[in-house]
Design a protein around this motif. Structure first.
Motif, PDB file in Angstrom:
ATOM      1  N   ILE A  56      40.796  41.038  47.157  1.00 55.42           N
ATOM      2  CA  ILE A  56      41.255  41.222  45.802  1.00 55.42           C
ATOM      3  C   ILE A  56      41.064  40.118  44.879  1.00 55.42           C
ATOM      4  O   ILE A  56      40.656  40.176  43.601  1.00 55.42           O
ATOM      5  N   GLU A  57      41.207  39.050  45.511  1.00 55.96           N
ATOM      6  CA  GLU A  57      40.837  37.558  44.671  1.00 55.96           C
ATOM      7  C   GLU A  57      39.380  37.541  44.168  1.00 55.96           C
ATOM      8  O   GLU A  57      39.051  37.255  43.241  1.00 55.96           O
ATOM      9  N   LEU A  58      38.403  38.077  45.386  1.00 59.69           N
ATOM     10  CA  LEU A  58      37.116  37.872  44.888  1.00 59.69           C
ATOM     11  C   LEU A  58      36.669  39.118  44.018  1.00 59.69           C
ATOM     12  O   LEU A  58      35.913  38.585  43.099  1.00 59.69           O
ATOM     13  N   ILE A  59      36.998  40.038  44.047  1.00 60.34           N
ATOM     14  CA  ILE A  59      36.648  41.507  43.228  1.00 60.34           C
ATOM     15  C   ILE A  59      37.274  41.188  41.737  1.00 60.34           C
ATOM     16  O   ILE A  59      36.880  41.107  40.938  1.00 60.34           O
ATOM     17  N   GLY A  60      38.681  40.942  42.052  1.00 58.51           N
ATOM     18  CA  GLY A  60      39.385  40.938  40.671  1.00 58.51           C
ATOM     19  C   GLY A  60      39.320  39.839  40.104  1.00 58.51           C
ATOM     20  O   GLY A  60      39.057  39.758  38.547  1.00 58.51           O
ATOM     21  N   GLY A  61      38.960  38.631  40.809  1.00 60.35           N
ATOM     22  CA  GLY A  61      38.501  37.055  40.046  1.00 60.35           C
ATOM     23  C   GLY A  61      36.996  37.633  39.372  1.00 60.35           C
ATOM     24  O   GLY A  61      36.873  37.090  38.243  1.00 60.35           O
ATOM     25  N   ALA A  62      36.235  38.149  39.675  1.00 59.18           N
ATOM     26  CA  ALA A  62      35.004  38.198  39.326  1.00 59.18           C
ATOM     27  C   ALA A  62      34.857  39.168  38.164  1.00 59.18           C
ATOM     28  O   ALA A  62      34.386  38.683  37.047  1.00 59.18           O
ATOM     29  N   ILE A  63      35.563  40.440  38.207  1.00 64.06           N
ATOM     30  CA  ILE A  63      35.762  41.152  36.976  1.00 64.06           C
ATOM     31  C   ILE A  63      36.507  40.513  35.879  1.00 64.06           C
ATOM     32  O   ILE A  63      36.225  40.734  34.805  1.00 64.06           O
ATOM     33  N   PHE A  64      37.587  40.009  36.270  1.00 65.64           N
ATOM     34  CA  PHE A  64      38.557  39.335  35.293  1.00 65.64           C
ATOM     35  C   PHE A  64      37.874  38.253  34.577  1.00 65.64           C
ATOM     36  O   PHE A  64      37.791  37.865  33.382  1.00 65.64           O
ATOM     37  N   THR A  65      36.817  37.347  35.242  1.00 63.13           N
ATOM     38  CA  THR A  65      36.180  36.295  34.512  1.00 63.13           C
ATOM     39  C   THR A  65      35.180  36.826  33.518  1.00 63.13           C
ATOM     40  O   THR A  65      35.229  36.091  32.540  1.00 63.13           O
ATOM     41  N   VAL A  66      34.521  37.766  34.079  1.00 60.24           N
ATOM     42  CA  VAL A  66      33.457  38.415  32.963  1.00 60.24           C
ATOM     43  C   VAL A  66      34.348  39.082  31.712  1.00 60.24           C
ATOM     44  O   VAL A  66      33.561  39.343  30.548  1.00 60.24           O
ATOM     45  N   GLY A  67      35.550  39.609  31.881  1.00 54.88           N
ATOM     46  CA  GLY A  67      36.312  40.314  30.878  1.00 54.88           C
ATOM     47  C   GLY A  67      36.064  41.747  30.786  1.00 54.88           C
ATOM     48  O   GLY A  67      35.816  42.322  29.773  1.00 54.88           O
ATOM     49  N   LEU A  68      35.955  42.295  32.181  1.00 57.50           N
ATOM     50  CA  LEU A  68      35.638  43.782  31.953  1.00 57.50           C
ATOM     51  C   LEU A  68      36.822  44.375  32.655  1.00 57.50           C
ATOM     52  O   LEU A  68      37.535  43.983  33.593  1.00 57.50           O
ATOM     53  N   PHE A  69      37.218  45.533  31.927  1.00 63.28           N
ATOM     54  CA  PHE A  69      38.588  46.418  32.153  1.00 63.28           C
ATOM     55  C   PHE A  69      39.524  45.245  32.194  1.00 63.28           C
ATOM     56  O   PHE A  69      40.471  45.558  33.090  1.00 63.28           O
ATOM     57  N   THR A  70      39.552  44.504  31.400  1.00 62.30           N
ATOM     58  CA  THR A  70      40.624  43.217  31.413  1.00 62.30           C
ATOM     59  C   THR A  70      41.968  43.568  31.734  1.00 62.30           C
ATOM     60  O   THR A  70      42.763  43.151  32.488  1.00 62.30           O
ATOM     61  N   ARG A  71      42.750  44.365  30.476  1.00 61.70           N
ATOM     62  CA  ARG A  71      44.059  44.782  30.732  1.00 61.70           C
ATOM     63  C   ARG A  71      44.293  45.484  32.291  1.00 61.70           C
ATOM     64  O   ARG A  71      45.544  44.978  32.682  1.00 61.70           O
ATOM     65  N   PRO A  72      43.696  46.513  32.488  1.00 63.55           N
ATOM     66  CA  PRO A  72      44.317  47.214  33.793  1.00 63.55           C
ATOM     67  C   PRO A  72      43.994  46.132  35.062  1.00 63.55           C
ATOM     68  O   PRO A  72      44.741  46.031  35.983  1.00 63.55           O
ATOM     69  N   VAL A  73      43.007  45.280  34.964  1.00 59.34           N
ATOM     70  CA  VAL A  73      42.885  44.424  36.119  1.00 59.34           C
ATOM     71  C   VAL A  73      43.846  43.098  36.153  1.00 59.34           C
ATOM     72  O   VAL A  73      44.314  42.992  37.087  1.00 59.34           O
TER      73      VAL A  73
END
Length: 131
Positions: A56-73
């Motif tokens: 969760i930290e690896l995938i969620g952290g990567a997606i959140f860092t780039v700002g993709l689907f930010t609100r649901p993530v």
């Protein structure tokens, strides 16, 4: 002076998102990829709670860092951090400073803030809106 600071607020939001995401990503890479090497994560099994949290930290952290689907993530990550706090830290005592719960509780509140604020201008979400 305040006008200048206010004008930079959206960019500061993006910087906060990126830094928060990188901090979470670092936990995931330590657990899953072994980098940086953390002795307590040396033998993490993927089918364990620590392994699941690392994914969760690896995938969620990567997606959140780039700002993709930010609100649901951010919503998912806020819940993830809250669960981490209540499973690991809260049983050790009430005060976060005494139960080592400062980081997960702060993560939870920062992520819930991004649910409402959005990603800021420097994000994939914003780039996709412009097109």
């Amino acid at each position: 002076m305040y006008e200048t600071l206010t004008a930079w607020a959206p960019r500061a939001l993006s910087v906060l998102r990126i830094y928060t995401g990188v901090l979470l990503l670092e936990h995931g890479t330590a657990k899953i990829l072994g980098f940086p090497a953390v002795s307590s994560f040396a033998n993490v099994q993927m089918n364990s709670l620590t392994g699941a949290s690392g994914l969760i930290e690896l995938i969620g952290g990567a997606i959140f860092t780039v700002g993709l689907f930010t609100r649901p993530v951010a919503f998912i990550l806020s819940g993830f951090a809250a669960v981490a706090y209540f499973l690991v830290s809260a049983p050790k005592g009430f005060y976060p400073i005494l139960n080592n719960g400062e980081l997960p509780s702060l993560f939870s509140f920062v992520f819930i803030y991004f649910v409402f604020s959005g990603p800021g201008p420097w994000s994939v979400d914003t780039a996709m809106e412009r097109k």
